[in-house]
Every structure is written in structure tokens, then in C-alpha cells.
Design an enzyme around this catalytic site. Structure first.
Site, PDB file in Angstrom:
ATOM      1  N   LYS A  82       0.787  -1.220   0.000  1.00  0.00           N
ATOM      2  CA  LYS A  82       0.000   0.000   0.000  1.00  0.00           C
ATOM      3  C   LYS A  82       0.828   1.283   0.000  1.00  0.00           C
ATOM      4  O   LYS A  82       0.324   2.346  -0.367  1.00  0.00           O
ATOM      5  CB  LYS A  82      -0.946   0.017   1.208  1.00  0.00           C
ATOM      6  CG  LYS A  82      -2.037  -1.033   1.140  1.00  0.00           C
ATOM      7  CD  LYS A  82      -3.095  -0.813   2.207  1.00  0.00           C
ATOM      8  CE  LYS A  82      -4.253  -1.790   2.035  1.00  0.00           C
ATOM      9  NZ  LYS A  82      -5.347  -1.538   3.009  1.00  0.00           N
ATOM     10  N   SER A  87     -11.296   3.507 -11.432  1.00  0.00           N
ATOM     11  CA  SER A  87     -11.317   4.489 -12.517  1.00  0.00           C
ATOM     12  C   SER A  87     -10.590   3.966 -13.753  1.00  0.00           C
ATOM     13  O   SER A  87     -11.013   4.192 -14.881  1.00  0.00           O
ATOM     14  CB  SER A  87     -10.668   5.798 -12.061  1.00  0.00           C
ATOM     15  OG  SER A  87     -11.453   6.444 -11.099  1.00  0.00           O
ATOM     16  N   LYS A 112     -21.443  10.760  -1.554  1.00  0.00           N
ATOM     17  CA  LYS A 112     -20.657  11.888  -2.043  1.00  0.00           C
ATOM     18  C   LYS A 112     -21.458  13.189  -1.990  1.00  0.00           C
ATOM     19  O   LYS A 112     -20.923  14.255  -1.661  1.00  0.00           O
ATOM     20  CB  LYS A 112     -20.176  11.617  -3.469  1.00  0.00           C
ATOM     21  CG  LYS A 112     -18.942  10.768  -3.550  1.00  0.00           C
ATOM     22  CD  LYS A 112     -17.751  11.461  -2.894  1.00  0.00           C
ATOM     23  CE  LYS A 112     -16.450  10.735  -3.110  1.00  0.00           C
ATOM     24  NZ  LYS A 112     -15.316  11.439  -2.457  1.00  0.00           N
ATOM     25  N   THR A 140     -12.555   8.184   1.227  1.00  0.00           N
ATOM     26  CA  THR A 140     -13.973   7.854   1.047  1.00  0.00           C
ATOM     27  C   THR A 140     -14.127   6.344   1.109  1.00  0.00           C
ATOM     28  O   THR A 140     -13.172   5.601   0.840  1.00  0.00           O
ATOM     29  CB  THR A 140     -14.506   8.389  -0.295  1.00  0.00           C
ATOM     30  OG1 THR A 140     -15.924   8.248  -0.347  1.00  0.00           O
ATOM     31  CG2 THR A 140     -13.887   7.645  -1.474  1.00  0.00           C
ATOM     32  N   LEU A 148     -11.236   6.006   7.856  1.00  0.00           N
ATOM     33  CA  LEU A 148     -12.448   6.810   7.841  1.00  0.00           C
ATOM     34  C   LEU A 148     -13.477   6.312   8.854  1.00  0.00           C
ATOM     35  O   LEU A 148     -14.332   7.080   9.308  1.00  0.00           O
ATOM     36  CB  LEU A 148     -13.058   6.779   6.427  1.00  0.00           C
ATOM     37  CG  LEU A 148     -14.016   7.909   6.043  1.00  0.00           C
ATOM     38  CD1 LEU A 148     -13.277   9.236   5.994  1.00  0.00           C
ATOM     39  CD2 LEU A 148     -14.666   7.623   4.693  1.00  0.00           C
TER      40      LEU A 148
END
Length: 224
Positions: free
Chosen positions: A47, A210, A172, A89, A68
Site C-alpha cells: 500500500k 477508474s 458523495k 472515502t 475513515l
């Protein structure tokens, strides 16, 4: 490497090991900033090794463990910083949509802003939202005819129709609204960036969603 600017300013990048975060960390280091990057597991080479190998990382990159879902876990990373770029997120779609995904995203974003306020050094917070927070539909699902700053994704429509990834759209949207409201109520400079499809070179150890979506027209992956 030529450092474009020598400075002692500190920037915290939450989720610094991700697709966007890694690029930001790289560019900030190149410009001479001291960078605080958060990761859910900074000791895991899978990571963070790509961040530690960046030029300037040995001198000016500091990794912090933050999650989070854990209140207060971003405090240490944000303490002493001049700017905060919040990319954190939830992306775990296996969790309960409301209690495990939407609410933690909103509460986590607000907890990060609280840490920014209490640090008393943060001059600006850049909250990364998403173009999915500005879907130009009415609550009846009708197209508004334009996309501008007045557009907010209709929450009731999304929660009732439940299109693919609807919980991400809702999270979001509500997180951005909460961030802007918090900034206005606490004299904290908060600006939001509504990212759309993000593509480009990547040096992360894993392939981002993405990237899969960008390649979907070529690969024929209809799920993206």
C-alpha cells in the site's frame, strides 16, 4: 529531480496511496512541500512502497495510519499542516449502504474537518467530491436541461430507484453538502472539487476502479 519550490509548508493528503492521492503526493514532493499522507495500513509495502520510493520521500514524506471508520484517527496526520486535501472515502460496496457506507463517509469527512479546525494551522481544506454529486435530475428523475453549480444529485430518487453504485452517489452528495456547511459555520476555508472520470499514468501497486472504467470501452467490461 529539481525541486520547484523550497518551503516548510505541510500538506496532508488523506488516502495518499490511492490513484489520485499518489499523484498528488508525487507532485507535492517535487514542489518542495512536506507531505503527510494517510493510509489504512502504512506498514504494508503493497500500500505504501510506491510512495516511499518517490524522490524526496525520505526527507519530506511522513506516513500516518488513519481510517475513515475510526473517529479521531486523522488528528495526528492533520496536526501542524497548512493545507489538507481530503480524498478519503468508502469504496467497500459489501457494507450496509446506510450504516456501513453512507453515514461513515459523511461522519468521517466531518471528523477530518473537525481535526482541521482544532489544529488551528490549516489555511484551506480541499474536499474531493465527485461529479456524481451533481447529477442534473429532479426528484422525479427528469433531466434539468443543464449542469451547473445549482445541481445536486436527488437523494430521494437515488434511494428509491437504487441504480448501480447509488450509495456512492448519495454518500458523495451528502458529504459534500456537510463539508461546505461545516466550513461556513466554523470559519474554515473549504472548497470542493467534483472529480469526473480520472485517467492517466499510475504507479500504484493495484489497478483502480477508474482505470477499469476508462478501459471498459476497449475491454468490453459492461459492469463498469
Amino acid at each position: 529531480m529539481v525541486v520547484e519550490r523550497a518551503c516548510m509548508e505541510r500538506v496532508c493528503v488523506t488516502a495518499g496511496g490511492g490513484f489520485i492521492g499518489s499523484c498528488l503526493v508525487k507532485n507535492l514532493l517535487e514542489r518542495g512541500y512536506i507531505v503527510h499522507a494517510t493510509s489504512t495500513d502504512p506498514e504494508n509495502p503493497a500500500k505504501t512502497s510506491h510512495l516511499l520510493s518517490l524522490e524526496g520521500a525520505k526527507e519530506r514524506l511522513h506516513l500516518f495510519k488513519a481510517n475513515l471508520y475510526e473517529k479521531g484517527s486523522f488528528d495526528s496526520a492533520i496536526n501542524g499542516c497548512d493545507f489538507v486535501i481530503n480524498l478519503a472515502t468508502s469504496l467497500d460496496y459489501t457494507k450496509d449502504p446506510e450504516l456501513g457506507f453512507i453515514q461513515p463517509t459523511i461522519e468521517g469527512s466531518l471528523d477530518i474537518l473537525r481535526a482541521c479546525k482544532e489544529a488551528k494551522t490549516v489555511r484551506r481544506v480541499i474536499h474531493t467530491s465527485s461529479i456524481t454529486a451533481a447529477i442534473p435530475l429532479t426528484e422525479n428523475g427528469e433531466f434539468k436541461g443543464k449542469l451547473d453549480e445549482s445541481c445536486w444529485t436527488p437523494i430521494q430518487y437515488m434511494t428509491s430507484k437504487k441504480p448501480p453504485y447509488w450509495m456512492y452517489y448519495v454518500a458523495k452528495t451528502l458529504a459534500e453538502q456537510a463539508a461546505l456547511e461545516y466550513g461556513a459555520n466554523h470559519q474554515l476555508a473549504v472548497i470542493t472539487v467534483l472529480a469526473a472520470l480520472v485517467a492517466g499514468p499510475s504507479f500504484t501497486p493495484t489497478f483502480s476502479l477508474s482505470s477499469f472504467m476508462t478501459l471498459a470501452p476497449i475491454t468490453g467490461n459492461r459492469e463498469c
